[in-house]
Scaffold this active site. Structure first.
Site, PDB file in Angstrom:
ATOM      1  NE  ARG A   1      -0.866  32.222  12.035  1.00 58.72           N
ATOM      2  CZ  ARG A   1      -0.447  31.845  10.824  1.00 58.72           C
ATOM      3  NH1 ARG A   1       0.641  31.110  10.704  1.00 58.72           N
ATOM      4  NH2 ARG A   1      -1.088  32.216   9.739  1.00 58.72           N
TER       5      ARG A   1
ATOM      6  CB  SER B   1      -6.636  36.241  12.297  1.00 58.78           C
ATOM      7  OG  SER B   1      -6.725  36.754  10.985  1.00 58.78           O
TER       8      SER B   1
ATOM      9  CD  GLU C   1      -3.793  33.623  14.720  1.00 57.25           C
ATOM     10  OE1 GLU C   1      -2.932  34.508  14.810  1.00 57.25           O
ATOM     11  OE2 GLU C   1      -4.268  33.248  13.638  1.00 57.25           O
TER      12      GLU C   1
END
Length: 356
Positions: free
Chosen positions: A181, A256, A352
């Site tokens: 990520r 998420s 995130e």
């Protein structure tokens, strides 16, 4: 602050070839559905828009926010600057090698629309990433991933615009410095580069990626025992995601919310002694990836709320807007979850989405 304010005031009255809108509402342009506005908004459809932008002296010192599908941001309030919204469109096959087909997509295209386009053209490689919200241009920034596949596995190159000097440049996979990520766009090129298009190298000799037990089980239940095709894999991923994740059009969310934390295998093994049901996956670099949703669930957060922000009742990894939530509500909830997970497991969760 005075210089910034005077720049906005002058911009409002000066003639301009740019299609700039002032006090632009952003609620429909962030998947959390947070009500906020931008002082100035510019839809970016080509490099020409960006060339005109940097040539405009009244815009030179304005804070800028590059916005794609709005699925990876949490707005903490109004954005006092210029939002650059990727609105370009177009998907095409641009080349072939002995082993791959090259597909180029404009940054403003919907990511899921790209996945469906590749499937319609019998091109595999992106099917495990079906139904991920957001735009094509945002995918390399986050190096999006799901069910054992990360975007970088099919990435070939991209074209971007440098807001500092007005040049176009290309980056290959190595140049993007992809991580979990993560990418160079979160570091050296943050607030500097605007991605214009992304090219993918899709394998001509396709095989399904079924390492994740949840996906393999879904296909086993719905199939006849024969190896699945790319469309069946995509359908299985979509079915799982729809069961577990809320539709942002119905319940505001950013998917998420936390990264699955990476720890050493020794740390994971020590946690297993105290928590035998711990969910983890060994990684090629000898680390272990822990399931953040499981950690959050064990801390009792699934279905709970702090004010107008809550944790989704079907998936503890998803934070949701229960109605009228502000960015500060989401931040307060995220911090409370981080504190509980750290206290119980000694593991730090990293969000995130970015807070703006």
């Amino acid at each position: 602050m005075g210089g910034y304010a005077s720049g906005i005031d002058k911009l409002r009255v000066m003639p301009s070839s740019l299609s700039i809108t002032h006090n632009f509402p952003l609620r429909l342009h962030n998947t959390f559905g947070i009500a906020a506005s931008a002082d100035a908004y510019l839809p970016v459809r080509s490099a020409a828009d960006l060339h005109a932008l940097i040539a405009n002296p009244f815009l030179a010192d304005l804070p800028r926010l590059v916005l794609g599908g709005g699925s990876n941001i949490v707005l903490r309030g109004d954005f006092h600057g210029l939002v650059l919204h990727s609105c370009s469109r177009g998907i095409a096959i641009v080349g072939e090698t002995a082993s791959h087909t090259l597909v180029r997509a404009a940054a403003g295209e919907s990511w899921h629309a790209l996945v469906l386009w590749t499937l319609a053209h019998q091109l595999g490689g992106l099917e495990n990433l079906s139904l991920i919200p957001g735009s094509v241009g945002a995918a390399p920034i986050q190096n999006i991933g799901a069910y054992g596949v990360e975007m970088e596995s099919c990435f070939h190159s991209l074209t971007a615009f440098d807001l500092q000097d007005g040049t176009l440049f290309t980056l290959d996979r190595a140049g993007c410095a992809f991580g979990y990520r993560d990418s160079i766009f979160k570091h050296d090129l943050r607030d500097r580069a605007v991605i214009l298009d992304v090219t993918f190298a899709l394998p001509r000799n396709w095989t399904p990626e079924l390492r994740y037990a949840e996906l393999a089980n879904e296909l086993a239940q719905s199939g006849d025992g024969t190896p699945p095709n790319m469309r069946q894999v995509s359908d299985a991923v979509i079915a799982i995601r729809r069961r577990k994740l809320p539709d942002p059009a119905v319940i505001g969310n950013a998917g998420s919310f936390f990264k699955n934390p990476l720890v050493t295998r020794a740390q994971r093994d020590a946690l297993l002694i105290a928590h035998p049901a711990l969910v983890s996956h060994d990684q090629p670099d000898r680390s272990a990836k822990l399931a953040a949703g499981w950690l959050i669930d064990q801390c009792g957060w699934k279905g709970r709320a702090l004010g107008a922000a809550g944790v989704y009742e079907k998936q503890a990894l998803v934070l949701v807007n229960l109605g009228g939530a502000k960015g500060e509500d989401v931040l307060r909830l995220a911090q409370a979850i981080q504190q509980d997970v750290l206290q119980k497991f000694g593991v730090t969760l990293e969000p995130e989405p970015i807070f703006v």
